[in-house]
Enzyme design. Structure first.
Site, PDB file in Angstrom:
ATOM      1  N   ALA A   1     -41.815 -20.248   8.106  1.00  0.00           N
ATOM      2  CA  ALA A   1     -42.758 -19.783   9.128  1.00  0.00           C
ATOM      3  C   ALA A   1     -44.030 -20.631   9.103  1.00  0.00           C
ATOM      4  CB  ALA A   1     -43.090 -18.311   8.921  1.00  0.00           C
ATOM      5  N   TYR A   2     -44.508 -20.956   7.923  1.00  0.00           N
ATOM      6  CA  TYR A   2     -45.688 -21.814   7.791  1.00  0.00           C
ATOM      7  C   TYR A   2     -45.434 -23.147   8.496  1.00  0.00           C
ATOM      8  CZ  TYR A   2     -49.458 -24.454   5.529  1.00  0.00           C
ATOM      9  OH  TYR A   2     -50.556 -25.238   5.282  1.00  0.00           O
TER      10      TYR A   2
END
Length: 282
Positions: free
Chosen positions: A186-187
């Site tokens: 997600a980062y």
């Protein structure tokens, strides 16, 4: 955590050096890279942001430091002033759009203009596969790492238009946005979206004389890296093994790249995501 700290020592840094991010900068000079400019920096309480605040001030900018921790901001601002620089701070949470706009307004209120902005603040995710990340964690990452820079850029562009009439913005991306990132999916995805936002802004605001770029750091000795290594021991060693220069960067080294992109020496550079990764993606 111990591996990350040992890595720091291997490049000649103590833990205190890393947290302070090379605080022994020279006094600001009128001929500095950012002389005469007003700079706004998010995530300026520690890590790359604090290193940038010290560096930008040493290069002649008047700086407004923004972050969530007032104690950290005060410490960095006082250090800059003690070295002869001009600095103040505003508490700012990227997940709170009103506080972001208020911090940008504070820079204009204090210094009368806004010339450059370094949108560096970010939050990390628990390392692991995407299906193990909670919805709440994803929403937090989105609010800080993508919506936050969008709000900041909108406010910064408005301030530049109203005061300096032109300017430059640098966003902090990551090499993790330029490749598969199974441990921080997600980062990496949100940083990749930030790259797109950077490029779109560069195309949109270039005709107004506002340049927008990003830096994509590789392995960098910050608290986020130490936290990752603590949760997944051996991470730093593995990343360094993939890096031709064989080591992690000091926060100051990333700040140097941002300072150049914000300076007039990069006057024909916009829409670029500059890798500062020790050759990791070469």
């Amino acid at each position: 955590m111990n591996n990350a700290r040992n890595n720091a020592n291997a490049v000649g840094l103590t833990t205190n050096d890393i947290i302070k991010n090379d605080s022994s900068d020279p006094s600001p000079a009128a001929s500095g890279l950012l002389a005469g400019k007003v700079a706004f920096i998010t995530g300026a309480g520690r890590g790359i942001g604090a290193a940038a605040a010290r560096l930008f001030a040493a290069e002649g900018a008047r700086v407004l430091l923004a972050a969530r921790s007032e104690d950290q901001l005060k410490a960095v601002a006082e250090e800059i002033r003690a070295s002869g620089g001009v600095a103040d701070h505003a508490v700012c949470d990227l997940a709170d759009p009103a506080s972001v706009r208020g911090a940008v307004d504070r820079a204009v209120e204090l210094y009368g203009r806004l010339d450059v902005a370094f949108n560096n603040a970010a939050t990390g995710q628990p390392p692991g596969p995407l299906d193990e990340l909670s919805g709440a964690d994803f929403d937090r990452l989105y609010a800080v790492n993508l919506k936050g820079p969008w709000v900041a850029m909108s406010a910064e562009i408005a301030a530049m238009r109203a005061t300096a009439g032109r300017g430059a913005i640098v966003n902090t991306s990551s090499v993790g946005a330029l490749m598969a990132n199974p441990q921080l999916p997600a980062y990496g995805a949100l940083k990749r979206a930030l790259n797109s936002l950077t490029e779109s802004a560069a195309a949109t605001y270039g005709p107004e004389g506002i340049r927008v770029n990003a830096v994509a750091p590789g392995t960098t000795l910050t608290e986020l890296l130490f936290e990752w290594d603590e949760r997944s021991p051996g991470t730093v060693d593995a990343l360094n093994a993939r890096t031709p220069l064989g080591r992690a960067a000091e926060p100051r080294e990333i700040a140097e790249a941002a300072a150049w992109l914000l300076s007039d020496r990069a006057s024909y550079v916009t829409g670029t995501v500059l890798r500062v990764d020790g050759g990791m993606l070469a």
